[in-house]
Design an enzyme around this catalytic site. Structure first.
Site, PDB file in Angstrom:
ATOM      1  N   TRP A 134       0.854  -1.185   0.000  1.00 28.12           N
ATOM      2  CA  TRP A 134       0.000   0.000   0.000  1.00 28.12           C
ATOM      3  C   TRP A 134       0.892   1.238   0.000  1.00 28.12           C
ATOM      4  CZ3 TRP A 134      -2.190   2.600   4.875  1.00 28.12           C
ATOM      5  CH2 TRP A 134      -3.093   3.626   4.518  1.00 28.12           C
ATOM      6  N   ASP A 215      -1.168  -6.157   9.068  1.00 26.16           N
ATOM      7  CA  ASP A 215      -2.093  -5.110   8.653  1.00 26.16           C
ATOM      8  C   ASP A 215      -3.381  -5.837   8.273  1.00 26.16           C
ATOM      9  OD1 ASP A 215      -1.943  -2.266   6.332  1.00 26.16           O
ATOM     10  OD2 ASP A 215      -3.572  -3.058   7.565  1.00 26.16           O
ATOM     11  N   LYS A 251     -13.464  -0.973   5.882  1.00 28.82           N
ATOM     12  CA  LYS A 251     -14.087  -1.720   4.786  1.00 28.82           C
ATOM     13  C   LYS A 251     -15.136  -2.689   5.281  1.00 28.82           C
ATOM     14  CE  LYS A 251     -10.044  -0.330   2.939  1.00 28.82           C
ATOM     15  NZ  LYS A 251      -9.005   0.393   3.746  1.00 28.82           N
TER      16      LYS A 251
END
Lengths: 405, 405
Positions: A134, A215, A251
């Protein structure tokens, strides 16, 4: 009087934003933005989960609620429930009280607080991230005071995992180095290790005394199942070693803008966990004092009531299934067109994103000729597709691949 | 397996939090918590403003609202309205687009982001803060990489401002040094400069090119008037020079736990402001990506609706008036009791806190014998008092002053 800031140069624009602005400014009615990082419904709209709206209504109508400061580590109930969600109801680490969980600002905030803690207290200040990873990861860790190195991850030839490269690079890392592992639905590639591969990764990490920092931004959102998506993390925790976990509800609960997440540090004893917690609070207090109440209250309301929790799992599975369905439709559309190349990675990759394998020239061609916007590295947000737009994308990919090198 | 964190030491407990913990553990029905940094009603309860509940209901019941990520710099209308609130609707700085405003996590977050920006882009990395100041200030600036120096501020002999000392110390500061100024209602002393004194401070600072960084946590909460409490900030901005302002809505809108605030950087030109904003975003993104939506939405809803804004000013004045009333009652009660000493500072000081002038031993005595909790520097929260509890406090102060040296 001259400005004290006259020598400041404009910051380079974030590449993802560049793409977003280009799509926003495109007048074509056909335009499609697949560069974003948030879920879209079949109607191509942002989605607020029904269970979230219910929880929020409940909170707003409760006149006994106040808006006092949370304690530095956030909402206690939220922390407990978040730890249980990722570690499992029966986690022995949780039972032993060797786990410290503090509410943070979504995944980013959890990563940053964890990294600042590590920069201060970990023996090694080097952190390994996957290549690619990311876009914000390197900045978070550098600003926290860690130095960033990369381990091989994505294999452009197979559009899958460069597993050998990954094991070699982790094996060569200095003892005690921190390693960022994406728990599932790797961003940006969509490529995840298999369970067998995770076990091998775990063994290398533990044998070299590397410190895992997970993560965890997509639990439940990748496969549709909260337990399945937590397996990699739980495998590491089960072996009794230390690890850090950055958890996000952006999310999987659609709470993007509320900035709600948690940092969990699994220690080896309750005593160590208490000391670690006290040090984490020293990182948080001079950063923003205490975290925001709203998102944490929504999550807590949902997680603690079994009917709301169940409703959530149903809506979550709905989102994950829609994405899986889009993957399948896109793959079949490319097969149907006879688009040259192997496109099976689209259905092998998992989560919100797919690394299509398209190069920058092809990406720009698609933007120009087909008004479809994706990141220059070829990442598309599958979550941004709908049954109506799949064929548009398939046409675009077909044209790009057959007309541009 | 040994923990990599076994050598982590327990962090010292925060002294202010320690007061609340001790208060909570005290079984006495007469106990009084004057350490609290949040407003309390006459009934001793936390307060959620009516206008805040209305705004929140409006937001939560609007099905068109989504929870997408907001921009890195926060909600645009929140930022505009916040700048107008502190600088004034007719501020030329705003009209000339010279102000970069970024939504941050309340006052603390605004200070930290501003400090990190200065560390990276400003030619001086020393910041002067008043002695004494809010306990968290030094840590916020140190962790941002600035070095902290002090300027004289409180005079224990007068329980007022050591104005001479302040001017001398700022006069001796290196050119370009950053100077933290409490915009009003100084925490912890309650001692503010007069308008005339502010003008002298302004002249001195501009002559030495010192960069003002305002901490504005009590606008409207101090005098009851939003414009009056913004006076110091506005005279600096009116001279065309640059400054930073950390703004908080924790107290004046009672939004403590929602963590809403804004960092404004007033620049010499629109061009500089635009570059500055782009660089501040680079500080924010690796810290928490983007700020939380809820609190900012509540503030924006209130500030942009003229009837909600008016209702807010009334409730705000109500809180400020109650505190001023408590000051008056406490002072008069001490006079009536004939407590030795000059207690006029109680009504001369302003805002939530009073520096009583009581010493550590007297404070400890009051806690032990009268179950009154305050920080050991003699600071009391006027917001924690009520008409019913003033007599108890007066008894305690009288006893402490007459029996303990």
């Amino acid at each position: 009087m001259d400005s004290s800031f006259s020598n400041i140069v404009p910051a380079p624009e974030d590449p993802i934003l560049t793409v977003y602005f280009a799509s926003r400014d495109d007048p074509s009615p056909l335009k499609l933005n697949l560069s974003g990082g948030s879920y879209r419904s079949e109607e191509e709209k942002p989605l607020v989960l029904q269970v979230v709206r219910r929880a929020e209504q409940q909170l707003a109508n409760d006149m006994s609620r106040d808006k006092e400061y949370l304690s530095l580590d956030g909402l206690a109930e939220f922390n407990k429930l978040s730890a249980k969600l990722i570690l499992g109801d029966d986690s022995s680490a949780v039972k032993k009280n060797s786990v410290v969980t503090i509410q943070c600002l979504s995944g980013t905030g959890s990563l940053r607080v964890g990294a600042e803690f590590l920069a201060k207290h970990n023996q090694e200040r080097v952190i390994f991230v996957s290549n690619p990873t990311w876009g914000n990861h390197p900045n978070i860790f550098s600003l926290a005071g860690l130095s960033v190195e990369y381990y091989r991850y994505y294999d452009p030839k197979t559009r899958g995992l460069d597993f050998k490269g990954m094991l070699v690079d982790l094996g060569a890392a200095p003892s005690g180095a921190i390693v960022v592992l994406q728990a599932c639905a790797h961003n940006p590639t969509g490529v995840d290790p298999t369970l067998e591969q995770w076990e091998q990764i775990r063994q290398v990490v533990r044998s070299k005394s590397l410190l895992p920092f997970f993560d965890n931004a997509y639990q439940g959102f990748a496969s549709g199942n909260l337990e399945s998506d937590a397996q990699a993390v739980r495998m590491f925790v089960a072996d009794g070693g230390d690890c850090l976990i950055a958890q996000s509800f952006a999310k999987n609960m659609g709470l993007y803008g509320e900035r709600i997440g948690a940092l969990t540090i699994v220690c080896t004893s309750e005593d160590v966990a208490k000391k670690v917690k006290s040090q984490l609070l020293l990182v948080v207090r001079p950063m923003y004092l205490s975290p925001p109440i709203h998102g944490a209250s929504i999550v807590t309301t949902i997680l603690k009531k079994s009917d709301m929790y169940n409703d959530w799992t149903v809506e979550l599975k709905g989102m994950a299934n829609r994405i899986l369905s889009m993957r399948k439709q896109l793959y079949e559309a490319l097969q149907a067109r006879g688009t040259p190349g192997d496109w099976s990675h689209i259905i092998r990759q998992i989560g919100m994103f797919s690394f299509t394998g398209l190069n920058e020239k092809q990406v720009r061609f698609i933007a120009k000729e087909y008004h479809i916007y994706m990141n220059y590295d070829g990442r598309v947000s599958i979550a941004g597709l709908s049954s109506k737009t799949v064929s548009q994308l398939a046409d675009a990919i077909h044209a790009a691949v057959t007309r541009m090198a | 397996m040994d923990s990599v964190f076994s050598n982590v030491v327990r962090a010292p407990e925060d002294p202010i939090l320690g007061v609340t913990v001790a208060y909570n553990n005290d079984p006495s029905p007469a106990k009084l918590n004057l350490g609290v940094g949040a407003y309390r009603t006459e009934e001793g309860k936390p307060l959620v403003l009516d206008v805040v509940r209305r705004a929140e209901q409006q937001l939560v019941n609007d099905p068109s609202r989504v929870k997408e990520y907001i921009p890195i710099a926060g909600l645009a209308d929140f930022n505009k309205l916040s700048a107008k609130l502190i600088l004034g609707a007719d501020s030329p700085a705003i009209q000339e687009s010279r102000v970069a405003t970024i939504q941050c996590l309340s006052g603390t977050g605004s200070l930290r982001v501003g400090a990190e920006f200065l560390k990276k882009h400003y030619h001086q990395s020393v910041i002067f803060i008043p002695k004494p100041t809010w306990g968290n200030h030094p840590k916020v600036f140190n962790l941002a990489g600035l070095s902290v120096e002090y300027y004289r501020y409180y005079d224990p002999a007068t329980r007022g401002l050591d104005f001479q000392g302040l001017l001398e110390d700022l006069g001796a500061a290196p050119s370009g040094a950053i100077v933290l100024l409490h915009a009003c209602a100084h925490n912890p002393t309650g001692v503010d400069p007069t308008s005339e004194q502010w003008e002298q401070i302004r002249q001195l600072m501009r002559s030495k090119s010192l960069l003002p960084f305002f901490d504005s946590a009590y606008q409207g909460f101090a005098s009851g008037s939003l414009d009056t409490d913004a006076h110091a900030v506005r005279i600096f901005v009116a001279d065309g020079g640059e400054c930073l302002i950390a703004q908080s809505y924790a107290k004046n809108m009672g939004l403590y736990g929602e963590r809403v605030g804004a960092l404004s950087i007033v620049c010499k030109s629109a061009d500089v402001a635009s570059k500055v904003e782009s660089q501040v975003k680079l500080v924010v993104r690796p810290m928490y990506s983007s700020p939380p939506i809820h609190g900012a939405s509540i503030v924006a809803t209130i500030l942009k609706s003229s009837d909600m804004y008016n209702d807010w000013t009334i409730e705000l004045k109500g809180m400020a008036d109650r505190i001023i009333n408590m000051r008056q009652q406490l002072f008069e009660a001490l006079q009536a009791k004939g407590t030795p000493g000059d207690w006029s500072h109680i009504i001369k000081q302003i805002g939530m806190f009073t520096f009583t002038g009581l010493n550590k031993e007297q404070v400890a005595f009051m806690t032990k014998e009268y179950h009154i909790y305050m920080t050991s520097d003699g600071r009391i929260s006027m917001a924690g008092l009520s008409s019913k509890t003033v007599p108890h406090l007066v008894e305690a102060i009288h006893a402490a002053v007459t029996r303990v040296a």
